[in-house]
Design a protein around this motif. Structure first.
Motif: not given
Length: 273
Positions: A9-27, A67-76
């Protein structure tokens, strides 16, 4: 933003930084929303994916917290997960998702192949395959998602590989025999790869090896599936036996230098390029 499921699973923000989604349920939650991007996903569907059909008591509150925890992982980008009437929706532009990019490039490459634009097809199909970083949903622990999505995506990748090999066969700039030997070993039930291997061997004046390849796939299909090779392989076999020349010279040999089935019996652990 960039999102990907064709590999880990890959999440990369607008600045090109990877955003970790560590919890299995969030992934699992993010992968489910991505696969139904821009559509409302019902709480029942999300709960079924998150808990593989065995949701806990108080699943509504548990889903809300996930959902709340996933929103926090995704930051902006957390506000991209919208709460809607009937569930949740993840807003993703088409070019932000690797599955969309792969699908579009593959479709364009396949169309170019049909139109005999072999060089363009090769470039597009190579680009499509380069989107993959590993097995789809590699680190997403959901039996339901793997059952419903992984096999479909893997089959689409194999179709793209078949099309790219066909473009290379038509261009004839290098031997594709070694690659096809790897592909037939990794995907022994994929008859198209065997047909391409037999064609490539015959074009290289190696008909005995082409006939041997037919014998191998014939035995394999009989032993593992109890079926005979399909019409394409049988016709190819007959042509080689008759010493016909059904294999026109590849484009590179005809043009001046100035100027590319059946579901797999098994999937390899590592992708074969």
């Amino acid at each position: 933003m960039e999102f990907g499921i064709l590999g880990p699973l890959l999440v990369r923000d607008d600045a090109g930084r990877s955003r970790a989604v560590p919890a299995p349920k969030q992934r699992v939650l993010l992968a489910t929303l991505l696969l139904r991007r821009n559509q409302v996903c019902s709480p029942a569907l999300l709960a079924e994916r998150l808990w593989d059909g065995s949701p806990p008591r108080g699943e509504t509150a548990a889903l809300h917290n996930a959902v709340l925890r996933l929103r926090r992982c995704l930051v902006q980008a957390g506000d991209r997960i919208e709460t809607c009437a009937g569930g949740y929706r993840l807003v993703v532009a088409p070019d932000e998702f690797d599955v969309h990019r792969f699908t579009e490039l593959r479709a364009e490459g396949t169309a170019a192949l049909r139109d005999r634009g072999y060089e363009r097809a090769l470039v597009l199909l190579d680009a499509a395959l380069s989107v993959w970083r590993g097995e789809a949903l590699l680190d997403v622990p959901s039996e339901a998602l793997h059952r419903e999505e992984s096999g479909r995506l893997a089959d689409e990748r194999l179709c793209a590989l078949e099309a790219r090999v066909e473009a290379e066969l038509q261009l004839g700039r290098r031997s594709v025999v070694p690659e096809l030997q790897e592909l037939t070993a990794a995907h022994p039930g994929r008859e198209r790869f065997w047909a391409q291997l037999m064609t490539a061997l015959t074009r290289e004046d190696r008909p005995a090896e082409a006939l041997s390849a037919y014998g191998r796939v014939q035995r394999l299909l009989d032993e593992q599936l109890g079926v005979h090779p399909g019409p394409e392989l049988r016709e190819l076999h007959h042509r080689i036996l008759r010493a016909d020349r059904p294999f026109p010279a590849p484009l590179a040999a005809r043009v001046p230098a100035q100027r590319i089935p059946r579901a797999a019996l098994r999937q390899p652990r590592e992708l074969v390029r």
